[in-house]
Design a protein around this motif. Structure first.
Motif, short mmCIF file in Angstrom:
data_model
loop_
_atom_site.label_atom_id
_atom_site.label_comp_id
_atom_site.label_asym_id
_atom_site.label_seq_id
_atom_site.Cartn_x
_atom_site.Cartn_y
_atom_site.Cartn_z
N PRO A 1 -24.70 18.58 27.60
CA PRO A 1 -25.25 17.88 28.78
C PRO A 1 -25.15 18.62 29.98
O PRO A 1 -23.86 18.98 30.34
CB PRO A 1 -24.74 16.40 28.80
CG PRO A 1 -24.02 16.24 27.70
CD PRO A 1 -23.84 17.49 27.12
N VAL A 2 -25.94 18.92 30.87
CA VAL A 2 -25.81 19.24 32.25
C VAL A 2 -26.17 18.24 33.12
O VAL A 2 -27.60 17.94 33.16
CB VAL A 2 -26.29 20.71 32.40
CG1 VAL A 2 -26.44 21.12 34.03
CG2 VAL A 2 -26.12 21.62 31.51
N VAL A 3 -25.52 17.72 34.28
CA VAL A 3 -26.16 16.63 35.16
C VAL A 3 -25.76 16.98 36.56
O VAL A 3 -24.61 17.52 36.84
CB VAL A 3 -25.17 15.20 34.79
CG1 VAL A 3 -25.44 14.32 35.55
CG2 VAL A 3 -25.39 14.82 33.22
N ALA A 4 -26.52 16.83 37.34
CA ALA A 4 -26.58 16.76 38.87
C ALA A 4 -26.11 15.47 39.35
O ALA A 4 -26.77 14.68 39.12
CB ALA A 4 -27.72 17.44 39.53
N GLN A 5 -25.19 15.66 40.18
CA GLN A 5 -24.71 14.05 40.73
C GLN A 5 -24.95 14.20 42.33
O GLN A 5 -24.51 15.07 42.97
CB GLN A 5 -23.39 13.75 40.64
CG GLN A 5 -23.20 13.96 39.25
CD GLN A 5 -21.75 13.89 38.65
OE1 GLN A 5 -20.81 14.41 39.56
NE2 GLN A 5 -21.18 13.30 37.54
N TYR A 6 -25.47 13.44 42.84
CA TYR A 6 -25.78 13.32 44.42
C TYR A 6 -24.84 12.03 44.71
O TYR A 6 -25.02 10.86 44.30
CB TYR A 6 -27.14 13.20 44.88
CG TYR A 6 -27.32 12.97 46.37
CD1 TYR A 6 -27.19 14.29 47.36
CD2 TYR A 6 -27.43 11.75 47.08
CE1 TYR A 6 -27.00 14.16 48.47
CE2 TYR A 6 -27.31 11.58 48.52
CZ TYR A 6 -27.04 12.79 49.19
OH TYR A 6 -27.23 12.82 50.69
N ARG A 7 -23.99 12.29 45.67
CA ARG A 7 -22.85 11.15 46.02
C ARG A 7 -23.07 10.64 47.59
O ARG A 7 -22.99 11.62 48.35
CB ARG A 7 -21.77 11.40 45.68
CG ARG A 7 -20.53 10.31 46.17
CD ARG A 7 -19.06 10.68 45.61
NE ARG A 7 -18.14 9.72 45.84
CZ ARG A 7 -17.27 9.61 45.07
NH1 ARG A 7 -16.70 10.49 44.07
NH2 ARG A 7 -16.37 8.47 45.40
N PHE A 8 -23.35 9.56 47.82
CA PHE A 8 -23.40 9.11 49.23
C PHE A 8 -22.46 7.68 49.32
O PHE A 8 -22.73 6.80 49.11
CB PHE A 8 -24.74 8.46 49.70
CG PHE A 8 -25.24 8.24 51.00
CD1 PHE A 8 -25.02 9.19 51.97
CD2 PHE A 8 -25.27 7.04 51.30
CE1 PHE A 8 -25.36 8.95 53.13
CE2 PHE A 8 -25.42 6.72 52.72
CZ PHE A 8 -25.51 7.47 53.62
N ILE B 1 -21.87 4.99 46.19
CA ILE B 1 -22.99 5.01 45.50
C ILE B 1 -23.46 6.67 45.32
O ILE B 1 -23.22 7.32 46.00
CB ILE B 1 -24.26 4.49 46.32
CG1 ILE B 1 -23.98 3.12 46.84
CG2 ILE B 1 -25.33 4.58 45.50
CD1 ILE B 1 -25.19 2.52 47.69
N PHE B 2 -23.87 6.80 43.73
CA PHE B 2 -24.24 8.14 43.41
C PHE B 2 -25.43 7.93 42.39
O PHE B 2 -25.59 7.04 41.67
CB PHE B 2 -22.91 8.70 42.78
CG PHE B 2 -22.44 8.08 41.50
CD1 PHE B 2 -22.78 8.69 40.32
CD2 PHE B 2 -21.65 7.39 41.47
CE1 PHE B 2 -22.37 8.20 39.14
CE2 PHE B 2 -20.89 6.82 40.28
CZ PHE B 2 -21.40 7.29 39.13
N PHE B 3 -26.00 9.00 42.68
CA PHE B 3 -27.27 9.09 41.40
C PHE B 3 -26.99 10.39 40.52
O PHE B 3 -26.66 11.59 41.11
CB PHE B 3 -28.63 9.45 42.46
CG PHE B 3 -28.69 8.43 43.31
CD1 PHE B 3 -29.48 7.14 43.06
CD2 PHE B 3 -28.45 8.36 44.54
CE1 PHE B 3 -29.85 6.21 43.76
CE2 PHE B 3 -28.64 7.18 45.53
CZ PHE B 3 -29.24 6.16 45.13
N GLU B 4 -27.31 10.39 39.45
CA GLU B 4 -27.24 11.46 38.18
C GLU B 4 -28.72 11.79 37.68
O GLU B 4 -29.31 10.87 37.49
CB GLU B 4 -26.18 10.98 37.36
CG GLU B 4 -24.74 10.80 37.92
CD GLU B 4 -24.13 10.46 36.59
OE1 GLU B 4 -22.84 11.25 36.67
OE2 GLU B 4 -24.27 9.84 35.77
N GLY B 5 -28.84 12.83 37.43
CA GLY B 5 -30.00 13.25 36.61
C GLY B 5 -29.62 14.57 36.04
O GLY B 5 -28.90 15.29 36.47
#
Length: 115
Positions: free
Chosen positions: A74-81, A84-88
């Motif tokens: 798996p390769v996942v990009a993570q955006y963290r604020f 709270i974080f979002f992954e895809g």
């Protein structure tokens, strides 16, 4: 950079109109994880996992009722604020082996499965 071990339980079964007797199969998965964070809010995580899938069916042909063992990446990009974080992302998987769950069932190997 963050490195670590990853492990867990996998629950799988066969689906489709010809998989009427499919029952849940419990397996495991585990491997290595590597996360890099090139920017404050953005990270990328790559994993190499051994994963067990398949089902415990005994009522339909040879393509069901097998334990399927995969190598998944798996390769996942993570955006963290803040907290709270979002992954895809996505994953590449390769079938390593297929073995029947019952000894009397004919082993068909990997030939019947999409690798």
């Amino acid at each position: 950079m963050l490195t670590g071990l990853k492990g867990g339980v996998a629950i799988a079964n066969a689906i489709g109109r010809d998989a009427t007797g499919s029952t849940l199969r419990f397996g495991g998965q585990g491997g290595l994880a590597l996360r890099v964070r090139p920017y404050k809010h953005l990270g990328i995580q790559v994993e190499a996992l051994y994963a067990q899938r398949g089902d415990n069916s005994t009522s339909y042909g040879p393509s069901l009722g097998h334990q399927l063992n995969y190598l998944t990446i798996p390769v996942v990009a993570q955006y963290r604020f803040g907290d709270i974080f979002f992954e895809g992302g996505g994953q590449y998987g390769r079938l390593l082996s297929a073995k029947p769950v019952q000894e009397q069932r004919t082993a068909i190997g990997r030939a019947a499965f999409n690798p």
